[in-house]
Design a protein around this motif. Sequence first.
Motif, short mmCIF file in Angstrom:
data_model
loop_
_atom_site.label_atom_id
_atom_site.label_comp_id
_atom_site.label_asym_id
_atom_site.label_seq_id
_atom_site.Cartn_x
_atom_site.Cartn_y
_atom_site.Cartn_z
N ILE A 1 9.80 -19.64 38.41
CA ILE A 1 8.63 -19.50 39.28
C ILE A 1 8.96 -19.92 40.71
N ILE A 2 9.69 -21.04 40.83
CA ILE A 2 10.06 -21.54 42.17
C ILE A 2 10.95 -20.52 42.90
N LEU A 3 11.89 -19.91 42.18
CA LEU A 3 12.74 -18.88 42.78
C LEU A 3 11.91 -17.70 43.28
N ILE A 4 10.98 -17.25 42.45
CA ILE A 4 10.12 -16.13 42.83
C ILE A 4 9.25 -16.51 44.03
N PHE A 5 8.76 -17.74 44.05
CA PHE A 5 7.95 -18.22 45.17
C PHE A 5 8.76 -18.21 46.46
N LEU A 6 9.97 -18.76 46.43
CA LEU A 6 10.81 -18.79 47.63
C LEU A 6 11.17 -17.38 48.09
N LEU A 7 11.42 -16.49 47.13
CA LEU A 7 11.69 -15.10 47.47
C LEU A 7 10.50 -14.48 48.17
N LYS B 1 15.77 -8.26 46.87
CA LYS B 1 14.67 -8.84 46.08
C LYS B 1 14.94 -8.67 44.59
N LEU B 2 15.48 -7.52 44.24
CA LEU B 2 15.74 -7.23 42.83
C LEU B 2 16.75 -8.20 42.23
N VAL B 3 17.76 -8.57 43.00
CA VAL B 3 18.79 -9.50 42.51
C VAL B 3 18.17 -10.85 42.16
N VAL B 4 17.32 -11.37 43.04
CA VAL B 4 16.68 -12.66 42.79
C VAL B 4 15.72 -12.56 41.61
N GLN B 5 14.98 -11.47 41.51
CA GLN B 5 14.06 -11.30 40.39
C GLN B 5 14.79 -11.26 39.06
N ILE B 6 15.93 -10.58 39.03
CA ILE B 6 16.72 -10.50 37.81
C ILE B 6 17.25 -11.87 37.43
N PHE B 7 17.72 -12.63 38.43
CA PHE B 7 18.24 -13.97 38.14
C PHE B 7 17.14 -14.89 37.63
N ALA B 8 15.97 -14.84 38.25
CA ALA B 8 14.84 -15.67 37.79
C ALA B 8 14.45 -15.29 36.36
#
Length: 362
Positions: free
Chosen positions: A79-85, A99-106
Motif C-alpha cells: 500500500i505504501i509503495l502504491i501511495f508513493l507512486l 508505473k507498471l513496474v512499481v505496481q507489479i512489484f507491490a
Amino acid sequence: MTLPLAITTAFLITLTTIPVIIKIVKSLDLLDRPDKRKIHSVSTPSLGGIGIFAGIILALLISISFSDLASQKYFLGGIILIFLLGVRDDLSSLLAQHKLVVQIFASFLVVFFGGIKIEGFNGLFGVESFPWILDELFTIFVIVVMTNAFNLIDGIDGLAGSIALVISAFLGWAAFQSGSMIEASIAFSISGAALGFLLYNWYPSKIFMGDTGSMVFGFMLTALMINFLTTPSPPSVIESPVATSLSLFVIPVYDTLRVFLIRFFTGRHPLAPDRNHIHHVLLKLGLNHAQSTLSLITYNTIIISLTVAFQGIGELWLMLFMVLITVSIGAILDRKVIRRESRRLAKIIPPEIELSKTHTSV
C-alpha cells in the motif's frame, strides 16, 4: 468496538486533513488544470489521496493490534509503495511503463510474501486450482489490472469514491460475517476514508483524489476481494464468491474492457487517454456529474443485490446475467449518444448545404 472505531477514525482524519491539503496545494500552485482531455473547467486541487491514505493508515493503527498489523506487513508495504507512486505521478506524470513496474512489484510483495492469491475458480469452467506458480502470476495480473481499472473510472466528481464506499462496505460486512476481523477493519477504514473524502469531492468538487487515491483504493479493494474470494468460511448467504466478486467491480471491469476495445478497433494506443468511458457517455446524454455518479452507483448496487439474492442459480449463470445486462445497457446508451450526436450535426450542417456540396463535387 474496533470496527466502529476504524470507520470513525478514518472518516474524521480524512475529513479534517482534506481542507489542509486543499490550502497547501493551492499555495504551492499544484492544481489540476483543464485541458482538452479533461472534463473539468476550473483548476482544482489534486492530491486528495494523501488525506485518504492518512485516514486509512491511522485508522488501522488505532483499531488493529500491533501483532495483527505485523502479520499484514507485506500488504501494508504494498500500500505504501502504491501511495508513493501515486504522489509522484500526481506531482509529475510518469510514463505508463514506469508505473507498471512499481505496481507489479507491490503486487509481488502481497502475493509471494503476504500470501494473498487466487488459487482457483471454485470449479467455475472446471478450474478448481491453478498449477504451481500460475496462481501467483494470475493474482499479480488481477491486482495490477484492477488497480488501473479503478484509476480509469476516476473521471468525474464522486464516482471513484462512491464505488470504493459501496465495495468496501460489502467486503467489510462479508469479512465480519466470516470472523475475519483484520480484513473487516481494513475494509471499514476504507469506507470511512471514502465517505470523508466524498464530502469534498461531490459535485461540484473542491478537490480530486488523483492517482494517489484511486490507486490506493484499487489496490486495497482488490486485495480484500481476493481474501473474500478465497476465505474458507464465507457468509452463509454467499454460495457463488466468484460471481459476487465480479458484481462488486462490475463498473470498473466493464469500463476498462469497453475503452480498451474501442481503442483497439479504432487503431489507438490502449493506454491513450480519451473520452469514451461510461461516465463520459452519461455526460454526453445530458446528465451532470452528480446524476452520472448516482446512476452508476445505483446500477452497481442493484447488480450486487441481485447477485446475492440469486446465489443459488450458480456462478456461471450469474456471470452470464451480469455480462448480458451490462453490455446491453451499455449498447443502448452508446446508441443514444450516436443518435444525439447525429441530431446535433444535422442542426450544424443543414441538409441543403450537404446537397449543394454533393452537386458541386459532381
